[in-house]
Design a protein around this motif. Sequence first.
Motif, PDB file in Angstrom:
ATOM      1  N   VAL A 155       0.813  -1.222   0.000  1.00 31.76           N
ATOM      2  CA  VAL A 155       0.000   0.000   0.000  1.00 31.76           C
ATOM      3  C   VAL A 155       0.847   1.273   0.000  1.00 31.76           C
ATOM      4  CG1 VAL A 155      -2.015  -1.089   1.074  1.00 31.76           C
ATOM      5  CG2 VAL A 155      -0.311   0.049   2.521  1.00 31.76           C
ATOM      6  N   ASP A 156       2.154   1.132   0.219  1.00 34.53           N
ATOM      7  CA  ASP A 156       3.027   2.299   0.231  1.00 34.53           C
ATOM      8  C   ASP A 156       3.754   2.513  -1.098  1.00 34.53           C
ATOM      9  OD1 ASP A 156       2.528   3.162   2.941  1.00 34.53           O
ATOM     10  OD2 ASP A 156       3.599   1.360   3.561  1.00 34.53           O
ATOM     11  N   THR A 157       3.868   1.471  -1.916  1.00 38.28           N
ATOM     12  CA  THR A 157       4.552   1.590  -3.200  1.00 38.28           C
ATOM     13  C   THR A 157       3.636   1.369  -4.390  1.00 38.28           C
ATOM     14  OG1 THR A 157       5.204  -0.734  -3.386  1.00 38.28           O
ATOM     15  CG2 THR A 157       6.710   0.765  -2.176  1.00 38.28           C
ATOM     16  N   GLY A 158       2.493   0.683  -4.176  1.00 35.02           N
ATOM     17  CA  GLY A 158       1.598   0.339  -5.270  1.00 35.02           C
ATOM     18  C   GLY A 158       1.986  -0.917  -6.014  1.00 35.02           C
ATOM     19  N   LEU A 159       3.026  -1.608  -5.556  1.00 33.96           N
ATOM     20  CA  LEU A 159       3.490  -2.797  -6.263  1.00 33.96           C
ATOM     21  C   LEU A 159       2.837  -4.079  -5.750  1.00 33.96           C
ATOM     22  CD1 LEU A 159       7.321  -2.062  -6.480  1.00 33.96           C
ATOM     23  CD2 LEU A 159       5.653  -2.019  -8.346  1.00 33.96           C
ATOM     24  N   LEU A 160       2.568  -4.984  -6.692  1.00 34.31           N
ATOM     25  CA  LEU A 160       2.107  -6.325  -6.377  1.00 34.31           C
ATOM     26  C   LEU A 160       3.328  -7.234  -6.278  1.00 34.31           C
ATOM     27  CD1 LEU A 160      -0.926  -6.950  -8.748  1.00 34.31           C
ATOM     28  CD2 LEU A 160      -0.962  -6.933  -6.253  1.00 34.31           C
ATOM     29  N   ASN A 161       3.446  -7.949  -5.182  1.00 35.82           N
ATOM     30  CA  ASN A 161       4.557  -8.858  -4.991  1.00 35.82           C
ATOM     31  C   ASN A 161       4.056 -10.299  -5.053  1.00 35.82           C
ATOM     32  OD1 ASN A 161       6.639  -6.821  -4.433  1.00 35.82           O
ATOM     33  ND2 ASN A 161       5.334  -6.350  -2.685  1.00 35.82           N
ATOM     34  N   PRO A 162       4.530 -11.086  -6.026  1.00 35.79           N
ATOM     35  CA  PRO A 162       4.076 -12.477  -6.172  1.00 35.79           C
ATOM     36  C   PRO A 162       4.425 -13.320  -4.955  1.00 35.79           C
ATOM     37  CG  PRO A 162       5.239 -11.742  -8.144  1.00 35.79           C
ATOM     38  CD  PRO A 162       5.467 -10.690  -7.082  1.00 35.79           C
ATOM     39  N   VAL A 163       3.480 -14.173  -4.554  1.00 33.16           N
ATOM     40  CA  VAL A 163       3.672 -15.083  -3.430  1.00 33.16           C
ATOM     41  C   VAL A 163       3.463 -16.526  -3.886  1.00 33.16           C
ATOM     42  CG1 VAL A 163       2.777 -15.803  -1.175  1.00 33.16           C
ATOM     43  CG2 VAL A 163       2.992 -13.381  -1.706  1.00 33.16           C
ATOM     44  N   ALA A 164       2.423 -16.755  -4.666  1.00 35.22           N
ATOM     45  CA  ALA A 164       2.097 -18.133  -5.089  1.00 35.22           C
ATOM     46  C   ALA A 164       1.550 -18.136  -6.505  1.00 35.22           C
ATOM     47  CB  ALA A 164       1.065 -18.730  -4.143  1.00 35.22           C
TER      48      ALA A 164
END
Length: 164
Positions: A155-164
Amino acid sequence: MPDFDDLLAANRDYAEHFNLSGFDGIAHAGVAMVTCMDSRIDPLRMIGLEPGDAKILRNPGGRVTDQALVALVLGVNLLKVKRVLVVEHTRCAMASSTEDELKARVGDVAGTDASWMTLGAIVDQENTVRADVMRIRSHPLISDDIAVGGFIYDVDTGLLNPVA
């Protein structure tokens, strides 16, 4: 309904420029997203889509609940969904307190006992995302050719980080 006057005025303005009349309800980009109800999340814009492109399912914590699964089954079988994103997010209230702490906070604000209610606190976001992705992938009414991915949105960068 004076409590809603500002929202109804905004709706009238919205309706003046409304361009989805006659829309068929299909997910035109073939996407569905299960995400949190947090107001910092703009699900369509975060992945470059617009209204009409995707099915968006929101709830506290962005969990794949029984109702979310029903919506996904309908989406993939009837509404042309081919890709599903499960998106939790950083600094989520559901992941920053225990179940008992959330119940106590709700009970304090509501002025009545909330201990009987399941709120769905998240102990480990990455493992929860993985479990929810597996819940979708293993559903008998969701075929193996549906792509399912799990992510944590910052929520601070707007990036989606893959987990699965």
